[in-house]
Structures are given as C-alpha cells and as structure tokens.
Enzyme design. Structure first.
Site, PDB file in Angstrom:
ATOM      1  N   ASP A   1      35.693  46.017  37.863  1.00 16.32           N
ATOM      2  CA  ASP A   1      35.368  45.281  36.642  1.00 16.32           C
ATOM      3  C   ASP A   1      33.997  45.662  36.115  1.00 16.32           C
ATOM      4  O   ASP A   1      32.992  45.577  36.819  1.00 16.32           O
ATOM      5  CB  ASP A   1      35.435  43.774  36.905  1.00 16.32           C
TER       6      ASP A   1
ATOM      7  N   ASP B   1      33.423  50.403  41.989  1.00 13.13           N
ATOM      8  CA  ASP B   1      33.729  49.025  41.632  1.00 13.13           C
ATOM      9  C   ASP B   1      34.800  49.093  40.542  1.00 13.13           C
ATOM     10  O   ASP B   1      35.099  50.177  40.022  1.00 13.13           O
ATOM     11  CB  ASP B   1      32.456  48.338  41.128  1.00 13.13           C
TER      12      ASP B   1
END
Length: 230
Positions: A23, A21
């Site tokens: 953020d 991922d």
C-alpha cells in the site's frame, strides 16, 4: 516525475532479492484508505483528522485498533467501522486503484537481472491478491507475506524477516522498498538495505538515517539497480 536515468541513490551492494511493501508503494491505495476511513468515521458520528489516519500508516490491524480506541473510546464500534470502511474502499478501488509510477519497469528489470521479489505487507492476503489481479501482477509476486504470516506487525522486523526467510536470502542482501515510517523502521531493523519512496508521509531525519536513500519514485530505484548490475 523523474524518469529512468536520474537518481541520487547509491546502493552499498548489489541485492540478491527485493522486498516490496504494497500500500502506497506498489499501489496508490493510501489515499483511498484515507478517504474511506475519514468518511466512515464521519458517518458514525466521529471526526477523524488526516493526522490520525497518517498515524495508522504501516501499522498492523491490531495496532490500528488500539490507536482508534484510544481516540474514540472503548465504546467505539470497531467491527462496524472496519466493515463499512472496507466496503467503501472496495467500491472506490473498482475504478480508482492505480499502480504507482515505475512498478512494471522495475519488475521487468528484476526479471532481467534474475532477482526474486516478495511483498511484505500489513494487509490481508485476499486484499493483496485482489490488487495484484486487477493489474495482472499475481504471477510477478510468488512470495507474499501478509497479515497472519508473522507474530508482530510493522514496525517490528518480523514481516521483512519472514519475507527474507521465504526467499532464502539473508536480510542484509535484500533491498527493501517502503513508503511509510513504520515500514522503514521494520525493514531497517531487519537489517535490509532500505529505500523509502514517500507517498503520504514525507521523509524525516530519522528516515534518512535508516535508509540507504530516499527515492522520489520507483523509476529512481530502477536506475540505482541498473548501476548495481554487477
């Protein structure tokens, strides 16, 4: 903060690829988004509690729109909100965008092990490239799956399935690294070995059942991979 050499994660097998991922996992952006959205909502005359922001973490842009409209009403000017919040975030990011601890060490290990990596994010491509460029990481992630590359956003498995397809690796042989609950649900339902590295959201019992381990930081993921070199 734990350093390399300490981990409780036991990977069931050596992965053939790693999907990150972005953020809250690679970059310390969630707190910046939180502050930008809360400040922008206040400037528009709305109260956005931290709990509402936390509910948006890991969601697609459309799902976030639905959530905000449900809170603030159909008359809420989403276009103005996004424009002002994005500008506020961009201003903050010029001086406050930081890498999460252990990112470079982990990427160096993956290079040494010959394991390809990808990003699977709900963010826009231009946001991904801006963040990567600011830390000189664009060349470390030739495979980026971002908003617009899949039909359904997290918690649907589509982002991670798309990343696995582009890497040419079956999902069950991929290690997924996530900080959010919706991201963990997405990666786990895609069939990936999933490790949660919590940022703003703490691990729940559901998260523990969906993950092969909960890491305190990416240094622990590095240690777990060192233990799975073969």
């Amino acid at each position: 903060m734990p350093e390399i050499g300490s981990t409780n994660i036991v990977l069931p097998m050596k992965p053939l690829g790693v999907v990150f991922d972005m953020d809250g996992l690679l970059f310390d952006t969630e707190a910046l988004y939180r502050d930008a959205m809360i400040q922008t909502a206040a400037a528009l005359g709305h109260n956005m509690p931290v709990s509402l922001y936390l509910d948006t973490i890991g969601l697609s842009a459309e799902a976030t729109r639905v959530l905000l409209r449900g809170r603030f009403g159909d008359a809420f000017d989403l276009a103005q909100f996004w424009e002002r919040a994005s500008a506020q975030f961009a201003t903050m990011a010029t001086t406050e965008l930081r890498l999460k601890p252990g990112v470079v060490n982990l990427l160096d290990l993956l290079d040494g092990m010959g394991l390809p990596s990808a990003i699977a994010t709900s963010s826009q491509h231009h946001d991904v490239q801006r963040n990567l460029d600011r830390h000189g990481l664009r060349d470390r992630f030739p495979t980026v799956v971002a908003f617009g590359d899949y039909d359904h956003g997290k918690p649907h498995p589509a982002p991670f399935l798309t990343a696995a397809s582009r890497l040419g690796i079956a999902p069950q042989y991929c290690l997924a690294l996530e900080d959010s609950h919706n991201g963990v649900r997405s990666a786990s339902s895609a069939g990936m070995m999933t490790v949660m590295v919590p940022d703003l959201l703490p691990p729940t019992e559901e998260m523990k059942t969906l993950c092969v381990g909960i890491a305190r930081c990416l240094h622990e993921v590095t240690t777990a991979l060192i233990g799975r070199r073969t």
